[in-house]
Design a protein around this motif. Structure first.
Motif, PDB file in Angstrom:
ATOM      1  N   THR A 368      55.470  37.062  30.912  1.00 12.44           N
ATOM      2  CA  THR A 368      54.530  36.326  31.759  1.00 12.44           C
ATOM      3  C   THR A 368      53.350  37.040  31.916  1.00 12.44           C
ATOM      4  OG1 THR A 368      54.561  35.131  33.942  1.00 12.44           O
ATOM      5  CG2 THR A 368      55.400  37.330  34.044  1.00 12.44           C
ATOM      6  N   ALA A 369      52.025  36.408  32.060  1.00 18.03           N
ATOM      7  CA  ALA A 369      50.938  36.876  32.329  1.00 18.03           C
ATOM      8  C   ALA A 369      50.295  36.508  33.751  1.00 18.03           C
ATOM      9  CB  ALA A 369      50.004  36.492  31.491  1.00 18.03           C
ATOM     10  N   LEU A 370      50.068  37.508  34.650  1.00 17.36           N
ATOM     11  CA  LEU A 370      49.819  37.459  36.072  1.00 17.36           C
ATOM     12  C   LEU A 370      48.525  38.021  36.491  1.00 17.36           C
ATOM     13  CD1 LEU A 370      53.246  37.370  37.653  1.00 17.36           C
ATOM     14  CD2 LEU A 370      52.215  35.319  36.977  1.00 17.36           C
ATOM     15  N   CYS A 371      47.883  37.477  37.312  1.00  9.09           N
ATOM     16  CA  CYS A 371      46.647  38.275  37.874  1.00  9.09           C
ATOM     17  C   CYS A 371      46.226  37.855  39.065  1.00  9.09           C
ATOM     18  CB  CYS A 371      45.320  38.522  36.936  1.00  9.09           C
ATOM     19  SG  CYS A 371      44.974  37.105  36.218  1.00  9.09           S
ATOM     20  N   PHE A 372      45.288  38.587  39.872  1.00 11.01           N
ATOM     21  CA  PHE A 372      44.649  38.070  40.930  1.00 11.01           C
ATOM     22  C   PHE A 372      43.065  37.869  40.582  1.00 11.01           C
ATOM     23  CE2 PHE A 372      48.198  39.642  42.956  1.00 11.01           C
ATOM     24  CZ  PHE A 372      48.506  38.810  44.055  1.00 11.01           C
ATOM     25  N   LEU A 373      42.565  36.534  40.643  1.00 15.34           N
ATOM     26  CA  LEU A 373      41.118  36.340  40.286  1.00 15.34           C
ATOM     27  C   LEU A 373      40.163  35.920  41.360  1.00 15.34           C
ATOM     28  CD1 LEU A 373      41.828  34.050  37.057  1.00 15.34           C
ATOM     29  CD2 LEU A 373      40.776  36.349  37.214  1.00 15.34           C
ATOM     30  N   MET A 374      38.921  36.291  41.374  1.00 18.49           N
ATOM     31  CA  MET A 374      37.984  36.029  42.267  1.00 18.49           C
ATOM     32  C   MET A 374      37.621  34.614  41.791  1.00 18.49           C
ATOM     33  SD  MET A 374      36.002  37.069  44.833  1.00 18.49           S
ATOM     34  CE  MET A 374      35.981  38.661  44.666  1.00 18.49           C
ATOM     35  N   SER A 375      37.409  34.286  40.412  1.00 24.40           N
ATOM     36  CA  SER A 375      36.746  32.902  40.188  1.00 24.40           C
ATOM     37  C   SER A 375      37.320  32.811  38.663  1.00 24.40           C
ATOM     38  CB  SER A 375      35.343  32.996  40.253  1.00 24.40           C
ATOM     39  OG  SER A 375      34.908  33.784  39.095  1.00 24.40           O
ATOM     40  N   ALA A 376      37.373  31.505  38.276  1.00 23.98           N
ATOM     41  CA  ALA A 376      37.973  31.059  36.883  1.00 23.98           C
ATOM     42  C   ALA A 376      37.033  31.335  35.826  1.00 23.98           C
ATOM     43  CB  ALA A 376      38.250  29.619  37.049  1.00 23.98           C
ATOM     44  N   SER A 377      35.749  31.906  36.082  1.00 28.72           N
ATOM     45  CA  SER A 377      34.631  32.081  35.136  1.00 28.72           C
ATOM     46  C   SER A 377      34.545  33.676  34.726  1.00 28.72           C
ATOM     47  CB  SER A 377      33.184  31.793  35.723  1.00 28.72           C
ATOM     48  OG  SER A 377      33.039  32.591  36.818  1.00 28.72           O
ATOM     49  N   SER A 378      35.648  34.392  34.836  1.00 25.13           N
ATOM     50  CA  SER A 378      35.602  35.752  34.315  1.00 25.13           C
ATOM     51  C   SER A 378      35.372  35.715  32.767  1.00 25.13           C
ATOM     52  CB  SER A 378      36.917  36.359  34.727  1.00 25.13           C
ATOM     53  OG  SER A 378      36.888  37.485  34.320  1.00 25.13           O
ATOM     54  N   SER A 379      34.555  36.687  32.403  1.00 23.68           N
ATOM     55  CA  SER A 379      34.286  36.731  31.074  1.00 23.68           C
ATOM     56  C   SER A 379      35.377  37.589  30.130  1.00 23.68           C
ATOM     57  CB  SER A 379      33.055  37.452  30.662  1.00 23.68           C
ATOM     58  OG  SER A 379      33.007  38.964  31.368  1.00 23.68           O
ATOM     59  N   ILE A 380      36.205  38.226  31.023  1.00 19.05           N
ATOM     60  CA  ILE A 380      37.221  38.916  30.359  1.00 19.05           C
ATOM     61  C   ILE A 380      38.610  38.517  30.756  1.00 19.05           C
ATOM     62  CG2 ILE A 380      35.809  40.992  29.624  1.00 19.05           C
ATOM     63  CD1 ILE A 380      37.136  42.249  31.770  1.00 19.05           C
ATOM     64  N   ASP A 381      39.752  38.602  30.086  1.00 19.90           N
ATOM     65  CA  ASP A 381      41.026  38.259  30.257  1.00 19.90           C
ATOM     66  C   ASP A 381      41.703  39.593  31.345  1.00 19.90           C
ATOM     67  OD1 ASP A 381      43.491  37.496  30.927  1.00 19.90           O
ATOM     68  OD2 ASP A 381      44.148  37.773  29.064  1.00 19.90           O
ATOM     69  N   PRO A 382      41.507  39.125  32.749  1.00 16.15           N
ATOM     70  CA  PRO A 382      42.182  40.538  33.576  1.00 16.15           C
ATOM     71  C   PRO A 382      43.614  40.350  33.517  1.00 16.15           C
ATOM     72  CG  PRO A 382      41.507  38.680  34.845  1.00 16.15           C
ATOM     73  CD  PRO A 382      41.160  38.375  33.302  1.00 16.15           C
ATOM     74  N   SER A 383      44.461  39.712  32.983  1.00 13.74           N
ATOM     75  CA  SER A 383      45.877  39.570  33.168  1.00 13.74           C
ATOM     76  C   SER A 383      46.651  40.572  32.808  1.00 13.74           C
ATOM     77  CB  SER A 383      46.176  38.145  32.287  1.00 13.74           C
ATOM     78  OG  SER A 383      45.781  36.908  32.607  1.00 13.74           O
ATOM     79  N   ILE A 384      47.747  40.818  33.462  1.00 17.52           N
ATOM     80  CA  ILE A 384      48.759  41.908  33.293  1.00 17.52           C
ATOM     81  C   ILE A 384      49.549  41.117  32.563  1.00 17.52           C
ATOM     82  CG2 ILE A 384      50.308  43.478  34.209  1.00 17.52           C
ATOM     83  CD1 ILE A 384      48.588  43.120  36.933  1.00 17.52           C
TER      84      ILE A 384
END
Length: 443
Positions: A368-384
């Protein structure tokens, strides 16, 4: 060169024409051994003599010739120097075959461990790196040893950092194609760790990767004093998952390095050759990473064990259901930690996000890939990227974040537990991701 042609191929029909025995030693399956000195005194010092035990057996005579061919091909300070042999005459039974090499002073690894106990962790890793370096040299010279075990490794001057590889009686040298290469229906005789590719009827008895697997087994033995014997026991446990071995690894105390070594063994003891370490150099690189404590360096190998195939054939419906249940539960427990952090409102401006979810029963893995996001427009994939692998009798849970692979938890496959240590490990990964996300917004 290891020796001159004149010294290597004498006319002596028996060893005692040129040598006098000083003492006798413990021989192996192929020959009797003695410590000898040269009769005419032309060279000082003691030498190691091996006399073929079954002189009338043509196959064994050819094997001794093959062993000599390996010694002649290999020129390495950690492989004994060949002094003299008459094995060139293996086809003439009036010659009683023998070979003489330099004496290596020290103890074999099995005798050393019996007397002193398992090696300290860093000594064992350094020992394995040195051993693999010898094996890599053999493979570069197209020689496969095929009988790497503690009894065939001498610690010179009792120094674990200076192993010497001996007894090339089962070796195969592509430069000297043996006239009796091991018969298709004959098992290669390493009983330290029995490998499926060396079993009767196997057509791949000369694969370089078998030597690398043997070295992995020797490392496990050096760490625990326990012989691995088989790749998986009757309960499906890999050698490092057997209870007494697992306890001894745990008692070492260096949690990170032991965790990384378990991942090394996860790969090393797979049934399929294609799923194991593919070369001595590849395993050397990984052990050097562990030795130096390079925690943040991602593994250059297929780090998440993409090719693990523990299930052979089709599993029963009940077994598949149990596997599915364990894999899904692990993913649920990871998500539960995420939900707990959201409930605590650690970062209320961030929203939990899932970008992947997958369960593959036949491949015995889930992710699975999960993360906490500020917005949906992040320029990089911050997922764990969280991964769950069913390896032997264990579930192994790992994460990859910002290029770094971390093993987070191991638990029995048939009765997994996810206690405070698991929750803390998962939380730490999420907290790092949350921190990075907040910092990126500030920029």
């Amino acid at each position: 060169m290891n020796s001159s042609a004149a010294a290597t191929h004498p006319d002596a029909r028996k060893w005692d024409e040129n040598w006098t025995a000083v003492s006798s030693g413990e021989g192996g399956g192929q020959g009797d051994v003695k410590i000898v000195v040269r009769k005419d005194g032309s060279e000082p010092g003691e030498r190691f003599l091996k006399i073929l035990r079954h002189q009338n057996d043509l196959s064994r005579r050819q094997r001794m010739y093959r062993e000599v061919a390996s010694y002649l091909t290999l020129q390495h300070p950690a492989i004994p120097k060949l002094i003299e042999t008459n094995a060139e005459n293996f086809g003439d039974q009036s010659y009683k075959l023998y070979l003489v090499t330099e004496v290596v002073k020290g103890l074999t690894l099995d005798k050393y461990v019996e007397s002193n106990g398992p090696l300290p962790l860093l000594d064992a890793i350094g020992f394995a790196i040195a051993l693999l370096g010898i094996v890599e040299h053999c493979h570069q010279s197209e020689v496969v040893h095929r009988d790497i075990k503690p009894a065939n490794i001498i610690l010179r001057e009792l120094n674990p950092g200076d192993p010497v590889l001996v007894d090339f009686g089962l070796s195969f040298n592509d430069d000297e194609v043996a006239r009796d290469a091991t018969d298709l229906y004959e098992e290669v005789g390493n009983r330290f760790l029995r490998l499926p590719e060396l079993a009767p009827s196997s057509p791949i008895k000369r694969d370089l990767r078998s030597d690398v697997t043997f070295c992995s087994g020797v490392l496990l033995y050096a760490l625990t004093g326990e012989v691995p014997a088989v790749l998986a026991d009757g309960h499906g446990r890999l050698p490092h998952q057997v209870e007494i071995v697992s306890e001894r690894l745990l008692s070492i105390g260096d949690i990170w390095r032991v965790s990384q070594l378990k991942r090394v063994f996860d790969t090393a003891f797979q049934n399929a050759l294609t799923s194991r370490w593919q070369s001595a150099g590849e395993l050397i690189s990984e052990l050097q990473r562990i030795e130096t404590g390079a925690i943040d360096t991602p593994m250059t190998r297929k780090a998440l064990l993409e090719d693990v195939r523990v299930l052979q054939g089709s599993a029963s419906s009940k077994a598949k259901q149990q596997l599915l249940s364990s894999l899904e539960r692990a993913l649920q427990e990871i998500s539960a930690v995420m939900s707990s952090l959201e409930a605590q409102r650690i970062a209320p401006m961030l929203r939990p996000t899932q970008t992947a979810y997958e369960v593959r029963i036949e491949e015995r893995r889930a992710k699975t890939a999960l993360c906490f996001l500020m917005s949906a427009s992040s320029s990089i994939d911050p997922s764990i990227q969280f991964r769950v692998d069913a390896i032997g009798t264990e579930l192994v849970i790992s994460s990859t974040y910002a290029g770094a692979l971390s093993e987070l938890h191991r638990t029995p496959l048939d009765s997994p537990t996810f206690g405070p240590a698991f929750q803390e490990a998962i939380e730490q990964v999420f907290i790092q991701q949350i921190r990075d996300e907040l910092l990126s917004e500030q920029r």
